[in-house]
Motif scaffolding. Structure first.
Motif, mmCIF file in Angstrom:
data_model
loop_
_atom_site.group_PDB
_atom_site.id
_atom_site.type_symbol
_atom_site.label_atom_id
_atom_site.label_comp_id
_atom_site.label_asym_id
_atom_site.label_seq_id
_atom_site.Cartn_x
_atom_site.Cartn_y
_atom_site.Cartn_z
ATOM 1 N N PHE A 146 0.832 -1.204 0.000
ATOM 2 C CA PHE A 146 0.000 0.000 0.000
ATOM 3 C C PHE A 146 0.869 1.258 0.000
ATOM 4 C CE2 PHE A 146 -2.577 3.315 2.177
ATOM 5 C CZ PHE A 146 -3.548 3.447 1.183
ATOM 6 N N VAL A 147 1.973 1.220 0.737
ATOM 7 C CA VAL A 147 2.912 2.356 0.740
ATOM 8 C C VAL A 147 3.409 2.600 -0.688
ATOM 9 C CG1 VAL A 147 5.229 3.081 1.465
ATOM 10 C CG2 VAL A 147 3.641 2.141 3.153
ATOM 11 N N LYS A 148 3.765 1.521 -1.374
ATOM 12 C CA LYS A 148 4.272 1.654 -2.752
ATOM 13 C C LYS A 148 3.185 2.179 -3.692
ATOM 14 C CE LYS A 148 7.643 -1.992 -1.930
ATOM 15 N NZ LYS A 148 7.991 -3.404 -2.140
ATOM 16 N N LYS A 149 1.936 1.754 -3.482
ATOM 17 C CA LYS A 149 0.815 2.247 -4.301
ATOM 18 C C LYS A 149 0.629 3.754 -4.104
ATOM 19 C CE LYS A 149 -2.116 -1.863 -4.572
ATOM 20 N NZ LYS A 149 -3.308 -2.529 -3.995
ATOM 21 N N MET A 150 0.767 4.199 -2.861
ATOM 22 C CA MET A 150 0.618 5.633 -2.585
ATOM 23 C C MET A 150 1.708 6.446 -3.272
ATOM 24 S SD MET A 150 -0.718 6.295 1.300
ATOM 25 C CE MET A 150 0.709 5.603 2.146
ATOM 26 N N VAL A 151 2.950 5.970 -3.219
ATOM 27 C CA VAL A 151 4.057 6.683 -3.856
ATOM 28 C C VAL A 151 3.823 6.750 -5.364
ATOM 29 C CG1 VAL A 151 6.539 6.631 -4.355
ATOM 30 C CG2 VAL A 151 5.727 6.096 -2.046
ATOM 31 N N LYS A 152 3.397 5.633 -5.955
ATOM 32 C CA LYS A 152 3.141 5.584 -7.402
ATOM 33 C C LYS A 152 2.009 6.544 -7.774
ATOM 34 C CE LYS A 152 2.522 2.103 -11.064
ATOM 35 N NZ LYS A 152 1.239 2.407 -11.692
ATOM 36 N N ALA A 153 0.945 6.550 -6.972
ATOM 37 C CA ALA A 153 -0.203 7.432 -7.247
ATOM 38 C C ALA A 153 0.207 8.895 -7.175
ATOM 39 C CB ALA A 153 -1.327 7.141 -6.262
ATOM 40 N N LYS A 154 1.056 9.221 -6.225
ATOM 41 C CA LYS A 154 1.510 10.615 -6.097
ATOM 42 C C LYS A 154 2.326 11.028 -7.323
ATOM 43 C CE LYS A 154 3.141 14.261 -3.438
ATOM 44 N NZ LYS A 154 4.312 14.444 -2.628
ATOM 45 N N LEU A 155 3.216 10.136 -7.766
ATOM 46 C CA LEU A 155 4.052 10.428 -8.931
ATOM 47 C C LEU A 155 3.203 10.597 -10.195
ATOM 48 C CD1 LEU A 155 7.017 7.955 -8.306
ATOM 49 C CD2 LEU A 155 7.141 10.445 -8.223
ATOM 50 N N GLU A 156 2.141 9.784 -10.283
ATOM 51 C CA GLU A 156 1.286 9.805 -11.480
ATOM 52 C C GLU A 156 0.105 10.761 -11.334
ATOM 53 O OE1 GLU A 156 0.202 5.721 -11.898
ATOM 54 O OE2 GLU A 156 2.180 5.115 -12.700
ATOM 55 N N ASN A 157 0.028 11.403 -10.160
ATOM 56 C CA ASN A 157 -1.080 12.318 -9.879
ATOM 57 C C ASN A 157 -2.442 11.632 -10.066
ATOM 58 O OD1 ASN A 157 -2.107 14.754 -9.024
ATOM 59 N ND2 ASN A 157 -2.252 15.602 -11.095
ATOM 60 N N SER A 158 -2.532 10.404 -9.514
ATOM 61 C CA SER A 158 -3.776 9.636 -9.627
ATOM 62 C C SER A 158 -4.305 9.314 -8.232
ATOM 63 C CB SER A 158 -3.540 8.342 -10.404
ATOM 64 O OG SER A 158 -2.543 7.549 -9.771
ATOM 65 N N ALA A 159 -5.500 8.743 -8.188
ATOM 66 C CA ALA A 159 -6.126 8.420 -6.894
ATOM 67 C C ALA A 159 -5.585 7.096 -6.362
ATOM 68 C CB ALA A 159 -7.640 8.338 -7.062
ATOM 69 N N VAL A 160 -5.703 6.924 -5.054
ATOM 70 C CA VAL A 160 -5.310 5.658 -4.417
ATOM 71 C C VAL A 160 -6.575 4.902 -4.042
ATOM 72 C CG1 VAL A 160 -4.091 4.600 -2.486
ATOM 73 C CG2 VAL A 160 -3.259 6.717 -3.434
ATOM 74 N N PRO A 161 -6.707 3.642 -4.489
ATOM 75 C CA PRO A 161 -7.891 2.864 -4.099
ATOM 76 C C PRO A 161 -7.952 2.725 -2.579
ATOM 77 C CG PRO A 161 -6.575 1.720 -5.764
ATOM 78 C CD PRO A 161 -5.771 2.885 -5.310
ATOM 79 N N SER A 162 -9.156 2.808 -2.012
ATOM 80 C CA SER A 162 -9.303 2.683 -0.554
ATOM 81 C C SER A 162 -8.941 1.265 -0.123
ATOM 82 C CB SER A 162 -10.745 2.977 -0.135
ATOM 83 O OG SER A 162 -11.050 4.316 -0.412
ATOM 84 N N PRO A 163 -8.009 1.136 0.830
ATOM 85 C CA PRO A 163 -7.609 -0.201 1.273
ATOM 86 C C PRO A 163 -8.657 -0.828 2.191
ATOM 87 C CG PRO A 163 -6.449 1.466 2.538
ATOM 88 C CD PRO A 163 -7.263 2.197 1.512
ATOM 89 N N ALA A 164 -8.628 -2.144 2.283
ATOM 90 C CA ALA A 164 -9.590 -2.867 3.130
ATOM 91 C C ALA A 164 -9.418 -2.498 4.600
ATOM 92 C CB ALA A 164 -9.407 -4.374 2.952
ATOM 93 N N PHE A 165 -8.205 -2.060 4.977
ATOM 94 C CA PHE A 165 -7.956 -1.731 6.394
ATOM 95 C C PHE A 165 -8.336 -0.298 6.740
ATOM 96 C CE2 PHE A 165 -3.785 -1.856 4.115
ATOM 97 C CZ PHE A 165 -3.536 -0.490 4.052
ATOM 98 N N GLY A 166 -8.952 0.415 5.819
ATOM 99 C CA GLY A 166 -9.431 1.767 6.125
ATOM 100 C C GLY A 166 -8.369 2.815 5.885
ATOM 101 N N THR A 167 -7.609 3.118 6.898
ATOM 102 C CA THR A 167 -6.515 4.078 6.794
ATOM 103 C C THR A 167 -5.200 3.387 7.131
ATOM 104 O OG1 THR A 167 -5.517 6.031 7.841
ATOM 105 C CG2 THR A 167 -7.110 4.811 9.157
ATOM 106 N N VAL A 168 -4.098 3.899 6.585
ATOM 107 C CA VAL A 168 -2.786 3.295 6.820
ATOM 108 C C VAL A 168 -2.428 3.298 8.308
ATOM 109 C CG1 VAL A 168 -1.335 5.370 6.569
ATOM 110 C CG2 VAL A 168 -0.476 3.156 5.795
ATOM 111 N N GLU A 169 -3.056 4.194 9.068
ATOM 112 C CA GLU A 169 -2.762 4.253 10.503
ATOM 113 C C GLU A 169 -3.177 2.974 11.229
ATOM 114 O OE1 GLU A 169 -3.339 7.949 12.681
ATOM 115 O OE2 GLU A 169 -3.898 8.912 10.792
ATOM 116 N N ASN A 170 -4.168 2.257 10.709
ATOM 117 C CA ASN A 170 -4.635 1.039 11.394
ATOM 118 C C ASN A 170 -3.575 -0.062 11.417
ATOM 119 O OD1 ASN A 170 -7.116 2.131 12.121
ATOM 120 N ND2 ASN A 170 -8.062 1.592 10.180
ATOM 121 N N PRO A 171 -3.018 -0.481 10.255
ATOM 122 C CA PRO A 171 -1.950 -1.483 10.345
ATOM 123 C C PRO A 171 -0.699 -0.953 11.031
ATOM 124 C CG PRO A 171 -2.229 -0.746 8.072
ATOM 125 C CD PRO A 171 -3.378 -0.188 8.861
ATOM 126 N N ILE A 172 -0.441 0.358 10.906
ATOM 127 C CA ILE A 172 0.751 0.931 11.558
ATOM 128 C C ILE A 172 0.650 0.814 13.075
ATOM 129 C CG2 ILE A 172 1.850 3.161 12.093
ATOM 130 C CD1 ILE A 172 1.715 3.806 9.097
#
Length: 243
Positions: A146-172
């Protein structure tokens, strides 16, 4: 860092994130910089009964020294940092666990009667090895992708699909709790081994095993530091940019 003497309110994890060489100073005074890196110098010194000025002077000496070996992990893109943690620290754990299990089992058989603490050390390490294996898989299969997807989305200026865990703070939050558990377990192992000092009657296997356990704990400290103090906060900041 000329202002360090005025900065005893700064969190320990921040010092180590900015220059990992400071970790050696905190380790010397048995101040936890990874799992409890959110404490200030003042809080840590007060708890340990250490003079702030002594610690600050040692930190200054480290920060003012020159070295070509300092790696500025904080400057790395977080997808690269996640990849590095997996390839270096996860692989290290996977390689060392079977060897340490074998050595500890041998020590229990040969020296357990004279040194019954070996059985507790073995049990603690077995618990650690099982938990770390599960922990690393969760990072590799859920959090890091998911971290890698976010970096890729930022570089491509695209949206990030909502993860099943809600927000990245939950697994963190879960990963940080597990880090704390393993930090506690290894603190107990360090106590039981007298800070990895083999007894006078210890054979070569004894010495090698304790040296390996010590190295394993040091690697775990760096591993946890890179995640708790750099990767995780940056991942949370990055996710907030998409909201």
């Amino acid at each position: 860092m000329e202002t360090i003497s005025k900065n005893t309110q700064k969190q320990i994890g921040q010092f180590v994130a900015e220059d990992f060489r400071t970790a050696a100073v905190f380790s010397k005074y048995k101040i936890d910089f990874c799992c409890n890196g959110n404490k200030t110098i003042e809080e840590a010194c007060s708890k340990k009964g250490i003079d702030n000025n002594i610690l600050v002077d040692e930190l200054k000496a480290v920060l003012n020294s020159k070295t070509d070996q300092t790696i500025d992990y904080k400057s790395w893109p977080i997808d690269l940092l996640a990849e590095y943690i997996e390839k270096k620290h996860h692989r290290y754990v996977e390689e060392k666990i079977p060897i340490l299990k074998q050595f500890l089992d041998k020590l229990c058989k040969v020296h357990g009667e004279r040194h019954p603490e070996l059985f507790e050390i073995n049990e603690l390490f077995l618990g650690c090895s099982g938990e770390l294996a599960s922990h690393m898989k969760k990072e590799e299969l859920i959090l890091f992708p998911f971290v890698k997807k976010m970096v890729k989305a930022k570089l491509e200026n695209s949206a990030v699909p909502s993860p099943a865990f809600g927000t990245v703070e939950n697994p963190i939050v879960m990963m940080m709790q597990e880090h704390e558990n393993e930090g506690d377990r290894f603190r107990k192992i360090a106590e039981l081994t007298n800070n990895y000092t083999p007894p006078a009657d210890g054979c070569n296997t004894y010495k090698v095993t304790f040296a390996m356990l010590n190295e394993f704990e040091q690697d775990l400290h760096l591993h946890i530091h890179l995640e708790n103090n750099i990767l995780f906060p940056e991942a949370i900041k990055l996710e907030q940019q998409f909201s």
